[in-house]
Design a protein around this motif. Sequence first.
Motif, PDB file in Angstrom:
ATOM      1  N   LEU A   1      -8.531 -13.993  -2.913  1.00 55.14           N
ATOM      2  CA  LEU A   1      -7.915 -12.765  -3.428  1.00 55.14           C
ATOM      3  C   LEU A   1      -7.546 -11.874  -2.258  1.00 55.14           C
ATOM      4  N   TRP A   2      -6.263 -11.509  -2.200  1.00 57.37           N
ATOM      5  CA  TRP A   2      -5.730 -10.702  -1.103  1.00 57.37           C
ATOM      6  C   TRP A   2      -5.404  -9.313  -1.628  1.00 57.37           C
ATOM      7  N   ASN A   3      -5.910  -8.281  -0.976  1.00 57.91           N
ATOM      8  CA  ASN A   3      -5.670  -6.902  -1.408  1.00 57.91           C
ATOM      9  C   ASN A   3      -4.326  -6.430  -0.863  1.00 57.91           C
ATOM     10  N   LEU A   4      -3.341  -6.332  -1.753  1.00 57.66           N
ATOM     11  CA  LEU A   4      -2.004  -5.863  -1.360  1.00 57.66           C
ATOM     12  C   LEU A   4      -1.793  -4.400  -1.720  1.00 57.66           C
ATOM     13  N   ASP A   5      -2.830  -3.749  -2.203  1.00 63.05           N
ATOM     14  CA  ASP A   5      -2.729  -2.369  -2.695  1.00 63.05           C
ATOM     15  C   ASP A   5      -3.105  -1.379  -1.591  1.00 63.05           C
ATOM     16  N   GLU A   6      -2.401  -1.498  -0.475  1.00 61.13           N
ATOM     17  CA  GLU A   6      -2.645  -0.590   0.632  1.00 61.13           C
ATOM     18  C   GLU A   6      -1.328  -0.310   1.331  1.00 61.13           C
ATOM     19  N   VAL A   7      -1.333   0.675   2.235  1.00 66.27           N
ATOM     20  CA  VAL A   7      -0.083   1.166   2.803  1.00 66.27           C
ATOM     21  C   VAL A   7       0.653   0.093   3.599  1.00 66.27           C
ATOM     22  N   GLY A   8      -0.079  -0.821   4.219  1.00 65.90           N
ATOM     23  CA  GLY A   8       0.580  -1.848   5.020  1.00 65.90           C
ATOM     24  C   GLY A   8       1.483  -2.761   4.217  1.00 65.90           C
ATOM     25  N   PHE A   9       1.229  -2.862   2.900  1.00 62.43           N
ATOM     26  CA  PHE A   9       2.044  -3.723   2.050  1.00 62.43           C
ATOM     27  C   PHE A   9       2.923  -2.926   1.089  1.00 62.43           C
ATOM     28  N   ALA A  10       2.815  -1.625   1.111  1.00 59.20           N
ATOM     29  CA  ALA A  10       3.546  -0.786   0.160  1.00 59.20           C
ATOM     30  C   ALA A  10       5.048  -1.019   0.290  1.00 59.20           C
ATOM     31  N   GLY A  11       5.695  -1.208  -0.846  1.00 56.00           N
ATOM     32  CA  GLY A  11       7.141  -1.386  -0.856  1.00 56.00           C
ATOM     33  C   GLY A  11       7.596  -2.823  -0.776  1.00 56.00           C
ATOM     34  N   ILE A  12       6.668  -3.782  -0.563  1.00 61.56           N
ATOM     35  CA  ILE A  12       7.043  -5.196  -0.576  1.00 61.56           C
ATOM     36  C   ILE A  12       6.768  -5.702  -1.987  1.00 61.56           C
ATOM     37  N   ALA A  13       7.808  -5.814  -2.795  1.00 62.70           N
ATOM     38  CA  ALA A  13       7.622  -6.102  -4.211  1.00 62.70           C
ATOM     39  C   ALA A  13       7.127  -7.522  -4.460  1.00 62.70           C
ATOM     40  N   ASP A  14       7.534  -8.447  -3.633  1.00 64.66           N
ATOM     41  CA  ASP A  14       7.165  -9.849  -3.805  1.00 64.66           C
ATOM     42  C   ASP A  14       5.797 -10.072  -3.153  1.00 64.66           C
ATOM     43  N   PRO A  15       4.744 -10.359  -3.917  1.00 69.94           N
ATOM     44  CA  PRO A  15       3.409 -10.474  -3.321  1.00 69.94           C
ATOM     45  C   PRO A  15       3.271 -11.633  -2.342  1.00 69.94           C
ATOM     46  N   ILE A  16       3.986 -12.734  -2.563  1.00 66.42           N
ATOM     47  CA  ILE A  16       3.891 -13.855  -1.629  1.00 66.42           C
ATOM     48  C   ILE A  16       4.563 -13.493  -0.308  1.00 66.42           C
ATOM     49  N   ALA A  17       5.692 -12.802  -0.386  1.00 70.67           N
ATOM     50  CA  ALA A  17       6.330 -12.316   0.840  1.00 70.67           C
ATOM     51  C   ALA A  17       5.433 -11.310   1.550  1.00 70.67           C
ATOM     52  N   ALA A  18       4.736 -10.470   0.777  1.00 74.14           N
ATOM     53  CA  ALA A  18       3.825  -9.501   1.387  1.00 74.14           C
ATOM     54  C   ALA A  18       2.731 -10.209   2.164  1.00 74.14           C
ATOM     55  N   LEU A  19       2.169 -11.276   1.593  1.00 74.70           N
ATOM     56  CA  LEU A  19       1.111 -12.010   2.285  1.00 74.70           C
ATOM     57  C   LEU A  19       1.627 -12.678   3.550  1.00 74.70           C
ATOM     58  N   ALA A  20       2.805 -13.289   3.460  1.00 76.03           N
ATOM     59  CA  ALA A  20       3.304 -14.079   4.581  1.00 76.03           C
ATOM     60  C   ALA A  20       3.948 -13.239   5.671  1.00 76.03           C
ATOM     61  N   PHE A  21       4.662 -12.174   5.269  1.00 78.31           N
ATOM     62  CA  PHE A  21       5.388 -11.365   6.248  1.00 78.31           C
ATOM     63  C   PHE A  21       4.644 -10.090   6.635  1.00 78.31           C
ATOM     64  N   GLY A  22       3.768  -9.609   5.763  1.00 79.85           N
ATOM     65  CA  GLY A  22       3.107  -8.334   6.002  1.00 79.85           C
ATOM     66  C   GLY A  22       2.008  -8.429   7.045  1.00 79.85           C
ATOM     67  N   PRO A  23       1.301  -7.325   7.274  1.00 76.40           N
ATOM     68  CA  PRO A  23       0.230  -7.309   8.277  1.00 76.40           C
ATOM     69  C   PRO A  23      -0.916  -8.228   7.851  1.00 76.40           C
ATOM     70  N   THR A  24      -1.498  -8.921   8.828  1.00 78.89           N
ATOM     71  CA  THR A  24      -2.626  -9.785   8.490  1.00 78.89           C
ATOM     72  C   THR A  24      -3.870  -8.935   8.283  1.00 78.89           C
ATOM     73  N   ARG A  25      -4.608  -9.268   7.248  1.00 76.01           N
ATOM     74  CA  ARG A  25      -5.831  -8.565   6.885  1.00 76.01           C
ATOM     75  C   ARG A  25      -6.882  -9.596   6.485  1.00 76.01           C
TER      76      ARG A  25
END
Length: 456
Positions: A388-412
């Motif tokens: 389970l990946w927490n995408l509910d933070e500022v680093g992922f805000a505005g990336i509507a596609d959750p898979i894109a958020a995981l792959a392109f967003g900041p690593t956590r």
Amino acid sequence: MSTIVIEGCAIATVDDERREIADGHLVIEDQRLVAVGEGPAASDHTNKAIRRIDAAGKLATPGLINCHHHLYQWATRGYATDATLFEWLVALYPVWQHIDDAVVAAAARAGLASLARSGCTTTTDHHYIFPRHAGDLLGVEIDAARAIGMRFHPCRGAMDLGKSAGGLPPDDVVEDRDAILTACAEAIDRHHDPEPGARVRIALAPTSPFSVTGELMSETAELARARGVRLHTHLAETDDEERFCLERFGVRPLQYLDDLGWLGDDVWLAHCVHLNEDETVRMGAAGTGVAHCPTSNGRLGAGIAPVPSLLAAGAPVGLGVDGAASNECGELVDELRAAMVLARVARGPRALSARQALEMATRHGARCLGREDELGHLSVGALADVALWNLDEVGFAGIADPIAALAFGPTRPVDTLVVGGEVVVEDAELRTADPVTLAAELRRESGRMALAAPGT
């Protein structure tokens, strides 16, 4: 029968239909998934749940699968940082000959903890240094994986081609061929579990063309197939290796391996950076897997594997962090982005997508390890290995596609990690060991080994 209900999350199932659920649930009973679907879980599940996890704002994926590692190398990070592979190995061999069970235990626990915090539920390890004084190092690693709570596929590695016989490693770190084969058989007898749901499976893994004789490669393949275990080795990692094979054997690395009976769907190979188009087609036709290690290959300046061509040919391509001495981070979620970026550097922006990278880290990794029936996807009946990946933070805000958020967003760090129905990471914190203690143990053992090694 224990029941865990996870609700309110986006789900990337990576199942046969590649279902993606915007708001759904997962139900775990004991070790396996019994429900995956949209909306809240049915009341017959929630009424008997011993635990309910509110996963709003999170993405559920299959637990990530690490297809190549050298855990003992966590004790030698930061060495030869500007070296090629051969230069790096020559610098590290004299240090590694001083490993013992205490060093390997500390390194394995630290490396496995880092993998777990990066969303990894299943990992391999390719251990190929066995000093005579060191004890049962595979057993030490298996104990470490059990303590951290991860599914483990250790590979009994080996080297029998020392420098005096034309190999790269010094003679004092290689083993006798008969002793190696005996140790391989004993490792299978003692540790391999062929049953469904296994936590530990053994593979056999002579190390590389420049450290192993052809006789050992052939005899290991015969032993592995007689005993029903998989085969693994390094291949086509650098230009130096290619030159070595051409000069010593008269053929390129893949042809050398094929001549020894090593291509097949029970084999996966680390790196495969230097393959031509014909060779990628041969890999796909044979069903031979690849452990793609983009960060390590970049760190050593080795190049980048032709991943799009391998995938198009039908070869399973999993991800690997490789050894921590050539990838000082050693966290698997980082490799999703590295794989995408480096493929695109070589072949443009459509070379590898976020979804393909996630499949490599999950479903393809399971194929490499022969576990595609029960790992690498969130399906009813699959083992309950869930990240389970927490995408509910500022680093992922505005990336509507959750898979894109995981792959392109900041690593956590992963928010929650479940391995076979057991929670290993919760609220981004490892629950099975104290990271501060693990770090202190590793510093102590790494320092002790460095004092014993000349010139370090």
